[in-house]
Design an enzyme around this catalytic site. Structure first.
Site, PDB file in Angstrom:
ATOM      1  N   LYS A  49      -1.593   7.413 -14.683  1.00 17.07           N
ATOM      2  CA  LYS A  49      -0.601   7.421 -15.773  1.00 17.07           C
ATOM      3  C   LYS A  49      -1.305   7.499 -17.132  1.00 17.07           C
ATOM      4  N   ILE A  71       6.739  19.108  -8.807  1.00 13.79           N
ATOM      5  CA  ILE A  71       6.103  19.402 -10.101  1.00 13.79           C
ATOM      6  C   ILE A  71       4.638  19.821  -9.946  1.00 13.79           C
ATOM      7  N   ALA A  82       9.213  11.833 -13.088  1.00 14.08           N
ATOM      8  CA  ALA A  82       8.706  12.020 -11.722  1.00 14.08           C
ATOM      9  C   ALA A  82       7.277  11.512 -11.639  1.00 14.08           C
ATOM     10  N   ASN A 120       4.759 -14.642 -10.753  1.00 18.71           N
ATOM     11  CA  ASN A 120       5.403 -14.137  -9.536  1.00 18.71           C
ATOM     12  C   ASN A 120       6.012 -15.265  -8.700  1.00 18.71           C
ATOM     13  N   ASP A 139      -4.792 -11.124  -1.758  1.00 20.13           N
ATOM     14  CA  ASP A 139      -4.447 -10.560  -3.061  1.00 20.13           C
ATOM     15  C   ASP A 139      -4.619  -9.032  -3.074  1.00 20.13           C
ATOM     16  N   THR A 165       3.954   3.717 -18.609  1.00 16.73           N
ATOM     17  CA  THR A 165       3.960   2.308 -18.197  1.00 16.73           C
ATOM     18  C   THR A 165       3.044   1.452 -19.052  1.00 16.73           C
ATOM     19  N   ASP A 166       3.328   0.148 -19.082  1.00 16.29           N
ATOM     20  CA  ASP A 166       2.425  -0.775 -19.792  1.00 16.29           C
ATOM     21  C   ASP A 166       1.101  -0.945 -19.054  1.00 16.29           C
ATOM     22  N   GLU A 167       1.043  -0.519 -17.775  1.00 16.64           N
ATOM     23  CA  GLU A 167      -0.189  -0.741 -16.991  1.00 16.64           C
ATOM     24  C   GLU A 167      -1.381   0.043 -17.531  1.00 16.64           C
ATOM     25  N   ARG A 207       4.364 -10.944 -14.852  1.00 19.61           N
ATOM     26  CA  ARG A 207       4.959  -9.653 -15.204  1.00 19.61           C
ATOM     27  C   ARG A 207       6.108  -9.904 -16.182  1.00 19.61           C
ATOM     28  N   GLU A 231       4.364   9.315  -8.645  1.00 19.88           N
ATOM     29  CA  GLU A 231       4.090   8.309  -7.614  1.00 19.88           C
ATOM     30  C   GLU A 231       3.967   7.010  -8.392  1.00 19.88           C
ATOM     31  N   SER A 232       4.712   5.966  -7.982  1.00 19.18           N
ATOM     32  CA  SER A 232       4.857   4.809  -8.876  1.00 19.18           C
ATOM     33  C   SER A 232       4.384   3.476  -8.297  1.00 19.18           C
ATOM     34  N   TYR A 251      -3.176   4.066  -9.763  1.00 19.43           N
ATOM     35  CA  TYR A 251      -1.879   4.397 -10.367  1.00 19.43           C
ATOM     36  C   TYR A 251      -1.979   4.385 -11.891  1.00 19.43           C
ATOM     37  N   SER A 252      -2.477   3.268 -12.450  1.00 21.60           N
ATOM     38  CA  SER A 252      -2.483   3.184 -13.924  1.00 21.60           C
ATOM     39  C   SER A 252      -3.472   4.173 -14.523  1.00 21.60           C
TER      40      SER A 252
HETATM   41  P1  NAD Z   1      10.262   5.902  -8.228  1.00 22.53           P
HETATM   42  O1  NAD Z   1       9.068   5.910  -7.341  1.00 22.53           O
HETATM   43  O2  NAD Z   1      11.433   5.061  -7.856  1.00 22.53           O
HETATM   44  O3  NAD Z   1      10.808   7.381  -8.414  1.00 22.53           O
HETATM   45  C1  NAD Z   1       9.973   8.482  -8.607  1.00 22.53           C
HETATM   46  C2  NAD Z   1      10.775   9.738  -8.378  1.00 22.53           C
HETATM   47  O4  NAD Z   1       9.908  10.866  -8.596  1.00 22.53           O
HETATM   48  C3  NAD Z   1      11.333   9.876  -6.961  1.00 22.53           C
HETATM   49  O5  NAD Z   1      12.677  10.298  -7.004  1.00 22.53           O
HETATM   50  C4  NAD Z   1      10.457  10.937  -6.324  1.00 22.53           C
HETATM   51  O6  NAD Z   1      11.113  11.697  -5.317  1.00 22.53           O
HETATM   52  C5  NAD Z   1      10.085  11.800  -7.535  1.00 22.53           C
HETATM   53  N1  NAD Z   1       8.822  12.530  -7.327  1.00 22.53           N
HETATM   54  C6  NAD Z   1       7.648  12.012  -6.874  1.00 22.53           C
HETATM   55  N2  NAD Z   1       6.719  12.987  -6.783  1.00 22.53           N
HETATM   56  C7  NAD Z   1       7.314  14.135  -7.223  1.00 22.53           C
HETATM   57  C8  NAD Z   1       6.867  15.469  -7.373  1.00 22.53           C
HETATM   58  N3  NAD Z   1       5.610  15.822  -7.042  1.00 22.53           N
HETATM   59  N4  NAD Z   1       7.729  16.393  -7.858  1.00 22.53           N
HETATM   60  C9  NAD Z   1       9.011  16.044  -8.191  1.00 22.53           C
HETATM   61  N5  NAD Z   1       9.491  14.788  -8.033  1.00 22.53           N
HETATM   62  C10 NAD Z   1       8.656  13.852  -7.571  1.00 22.53           C
HETATM   63  O7  NAD Z   1       9.702   5.530  -9.663  1.00 22.53           O
HETATM   64  P2  NAD Z   1      10.362   4.649 -10.824  1.00 22.53           P
HETATM   65  O8  NAD Z   1      10.019   3.245 -10.598  1.00 22.53           O
HETATM   66  O9  NAD Z   1      11.759   5.067 -10.991  1.00 22.53           O
HETATM   67  O10 NAD Z   1       9.491   5.151 -12.076  1.00 22.53           O
HETATM   68  C11 NAD Z   1       9.883   6.294 -12.807  1.00 22.53           C
HETATM   69  C12 NAD Z   1       8.878   6.517 -13.923  1.00 22.53           C
HETATM   70  O11 NAD Z   1       8.841   5.385 -14.775  1.00 22.53           O
HETATM   71  C13 NAD Z   1       7.451   6.728 -13.444  1.00 22.53           C
HETATM   72  O12 NAD Z   1       6.841   7.706 -14.248  1.00 22.53           O
HETATM   73  C14 NAD Z   1       6.788   5.367 -13.641  1.00 22.53           C
HETATM   74  O13 NAD Z   1       5.395   5.516 -13.873  1.00 22.53           O
HETATM   75  C15 NAD Z   1       7.510   4.875 -14.870  1.00 22.53           C
HETATM   76  N6  NAD Z   1       7.637   3.416 -15.007  1.00 22.53           N
HETATM   77  C16 NAD Z   1       8.131   2.648 -13.987  1.00 22.53           C
HETATM   78  C17 NAD Z   1       8.306   1.275 -14.165  1.00 22.53           C
HETATM   79  C18 NAD Z   1       8.877   0.398 -13.088  1.00 22.53           C
HETATM   80  O14 NAD Z   1       8.931  -0.823 -13.259  1.00 22.53           O
HETATM   81  N7  NAD Z   1       9.349   0.926 -11.967  1.00 22.53           N
HETATM   82  C19 NAD Z   1       7.954   0.702 -15.382  1.00 22.53           C
HETATM   83  C20 NAD Z   1       7.433   1.516 -16.410  1.00 22.53           C
HETATM   84  C21 NAD Z   1       7.300   2.868 -16.204  1.00 22.53           C
HETATM   85  O1  DAU Z   2       4.413  -2.758 -15.368  1.00 21.66           O
HETATM   86  C1  DAU Z   2       5.097  -1.587 -15.039  1.00 21.66           C
HETATM   87  C2  DAU Z   2       4.830  -1.233 -13.586  1.00 21.66           C
HETATM   88  O2  DAU Z   2       5.544  -2.177 -12.811  1.00 21.66           O
HETATM   89  C3  DAU Z   2       5.243   0.190 -13.234  1.00 21.66           C
HETATM   90  O3  DAU Z   2       4.470   1.099 -13.963  1.00 21.66           O
HETATM   91  C4  DAU Z   2       5.070   0.438 -11.729  1.00 21.66           C
HETATM   92  O4  DAU Z   2       5.542   1.723 -11.393  1.00 21.66           O
HETATM   93  C5  DAU Z   2       5.861  -0.617 -10.977  1.00 21.66           C
HETATM   94  O5  DAU Z   2       5.670  -0.456  -9.585  1.00 21.66           O
HETATM   95  C6  DAU Z   2       5.448  -2.020 -11.403  1.00 21.66           C
HETATM   96  O6  DAU Z   2       4.096  -2.329 -10.977  1.00 21.66           O
HETATM   97  P1  DAU Z   2       3.693  -3.760 -10.374  1.00 21.66           P
HETATM   98  O7  DAU Z   2       2.475  -3.604  -9.564  1.00 21.66           O
HETATM   99  O8  DAU Z   2       3.699  -4.792 -11.433  1.00 21.66           O
HETATM  100  O9  DAU Z   2       5.003  -4.009  -9.455  1.00 21.66           O
HETATM  101  P2  DAU Z   2       5.156  -4.586  -7.947  1.00 21.66           P
HETATM  102  O10 DAU Z   2       6.609  -4.809  -7.730  1.00 21.66           O
HETATM  103  O11 DAU Z   2       4.399  -3.793  -6.954  1.00 21.66           O
HETATM  104  O12 DAU Z   2       4.441  -6.019  -8.066  1.00 21.66           O
HETATM  105  C7  DAU Z   2       4.891  -6.984  -9.001  1.00 21.66           C
HETATM  106  C8  DAU Z   2       3.987  -8.203  -8.866  1.00 21.66           C
HETATM  107  O13 DAU Z   2       4.228  -8.826  -7.588  1.00 21.66           O
HETATM  108  C9  DAU Z   2       2.503  -7.869  -8.877  1.00 21.66           C
HETATM  109  O14 DAU Z   2       1.798  -8.923  -9.530  1.00 21.66           O
HETATM  110  C10 DAU Z   2       2.119  -7.827  -7.397  1.00 21.66           C
HETATM  111  C11 DAU Z   2       3.053  -8.849  -6.769  1.00 21.66           C
HETATM  112  N1  DAU Z   2       3.506  -8.584  -5.381  1.00 21.66           N
HETATM  113  C12 DAU Z   2       3.995  -7.352  -5.082  1.00 21.66           C
HETATM  114  C13 DAU Z   2       4.461  -7.055  -3.819  1.00 21.66           C
HETATM  115  C14 DAU Z   2       4.980  -5.686  -3.466  1.00 21.66           C
HETATM  116  C15 DAU Z   2       3.498  -9.596  -4.449  1.00 21.66           C
HETATM  117  O15 DAU Z   2       3.069 -10.750  -4.727  1.00 21.66           O
HETATM  118  N2  DAU Z   2       3.954  -9.317  -3.178  1.00 21.66           N
HETATM  119  C16 DAU Z   2       4.418  -8.078  -2.818  1.00 21.66           C
HETATM  120  O16 DAU Z   2       4.801  -7.887  -1.627  1.00 21.66           O
END
Ligand code: NAD
Ligand code: DAU
Length: 352
Positions: A162, A63, A85, A257, A288, A133-135, A222, A87-88, A158-159
């Protein structure tokens, strides 16, 4: 709105694959085009069950490539976009923020520009749905919840990326009249979740008798939602929200957590036939995360009251189901943790 050809971006990722599967199966009259770059987080193995469906097509692409996106929109004639799509992963954004600016901000603006050009004169019949995202709302103290009107206050790269993309999406509605919808969701869990995130990483490490890294004191909170409930919320919002609206999506399911990890250890002991307390011994407190948000909690009453959506699954049940999926899909886990996963893991956790 009669949507026919829908572009779903990021459909090979965790949430995207659940959204693609839901739309392909629920709407045989829609043509679903999944555009994904297949980064480390994208995997076509997530979609093997629907890959040969007649209403599904995969396109590999980036994209960030504006010319490619403009040409895709010109030739494909989409009626709507559901944009996931991104980076998440917060930890990766701390070590490489520019990647997040490129994909999450520039990539989103490229899609908006292509939609704005291609849909000119017909905006009321089209829809651009941005998944966020809520972040973006920052961190809560011990009490309170994020509502749709909470001021943005992002803390991680990241946040911040977004939040920036959300602002651009709203700006294209306010300035050009594009029909946009945004949803901001809390933490998702479920199948096909890449094991860099807390729950799948802990499952993988417990399974392999490796240390389970808990950041700081494990007191961050979370609000966890089953990924299929998120996909269903996206479906409902996509079809029913008014142009320009925002919806918060969350599970009313807050966990510290450390409490979550202890519950996971208990479930894993039972599933793996280990004696009670065995997996808890793997818990290891590590340095942390920088700028670690203390607590997220989503008020999803607007979605519940206006669009009649409620989460379907209790967390304990969903977590047990998720563990079962990982234990039954060792090949998937091996596949996604081969290639450069080990070097990512060593770099990320050696510093802690
Ligand atoms: P993910 O990292 O698992 O998947 C992201 C996908 O986007 C991958 O398939 C990757 O190949 C693709 N991608 C990355 N860069 C790209 C680019 N430049 N062009 C085309 N494709 C690309 O992410 P996810 O956890 O499935 O999250 C999806 C969406 O939801 C994101 O926008 C994220 O911010 C949002 N979101 C995630 C969570 C969560 O808990 N995971 C919560 C709320 C919102
Ligand atoms: O709130 C929505 C978001 O949730 C999404 O927008 C993001 O894409 C998604 O990755 C997620 O973000 P978090 O940072 O909350 O998720 P993560 O799984 O990385 O971490 C969850 C919590 O656990 C956070 O407080 C950090 C902690 N953590 C994480 C990892 C990877 C640990 O304590 N140990 C770890 O190894």
């Amino acid at each position: 709105m009669m949507t026919k050809k829908i572009l779903i971006t990021g459909g090979a990722g965790f949430i995207g694959s659940h959204v693609v599967r839901r739309f392909v199966k629920s709407y045989p009259d829609y043509q679903i085009v999944n555009l994904d770059k297949l980064t480390y987080a994208g995997n076509l193995l997530n979609l093997t069950d629907i890959e040969s469906a007649p209403n599904y097509e995969f396109v590999k692409g980036d994209i960030v490539d504006a010319a490619f996106i403009a040409e895709l929109f010109r030739t494909a004639q989409f009626d709507a976009v559901i944009h996931l799509a991104a980076e998440s992963h917060v930890d990766r954004s701390i070590s490489n923020p520019m990647e997040f600016v490129m994909t999450n901000v520039i990539g989103t603006v490229n899609l908006l520009n292509a939609a704005k050009e291609q849909w000119k004169g017909d905006y009321a019949q089209k829809r651009f749905y941005h998944v966020s995202t809520d972040e973006v709302y920052g961190a809560l103290g011990e009490t309170g919840m994020f509502t749709e009107t909470t001021a943005y206050d992002p803390h991680s790269p990241y946040s911040a990326s977004k939040a920036s993309s959300d602002h651009f999406v709203r700006a294209y509605h306010d300035t050009y009249g594009l029909d946009v919808v945004i949803s901001n969701c809390s933490n998702n869990y479920g199948s096909h979740h890449f094991p860099e995130k807390l729950i799948p990483l802990a499952i993988n490490n417990i399974k392999n008798n490796k240390a389970v890294p808990v950041y700081g004191k494990g007191e961050n909170v979370r609000d966890w939602l089953w990924v299929e409930d998120h996909a269903r919320a996206i479906d409902v919002i996509f079809h029913q929200a008014k142009a320009g609206e925002t919806y918060n999506i969350g599970g009313h399911n807050e966990w510290k957590n450390i409490d979550l990890i202890k519950l996971l250890c208990k479930i894993m002991d039972e599933k793996l036939g280990r004696s009670a307390g065995t997996s808890e011994q793997l818990i290891t407190y590590v340095t942390d995360r920088a700028g670690h948000d203390l607590r997220y909690a989503i008020d999803s009453s607007k979605l519940q009251e206006k669009l009649n959506w409620v989460p379907s699954l209790q967390f304990e049940e969903g977590l047990a189901k998720t563990v079962d999926w990982y234990l039954e899909n060792e090949q998937w886990l091996d596949d996604v943790t081969s290639s450069n996963y080990q070097s990512y893991y060593e770099t990320q956790y050696a510093e802690r």
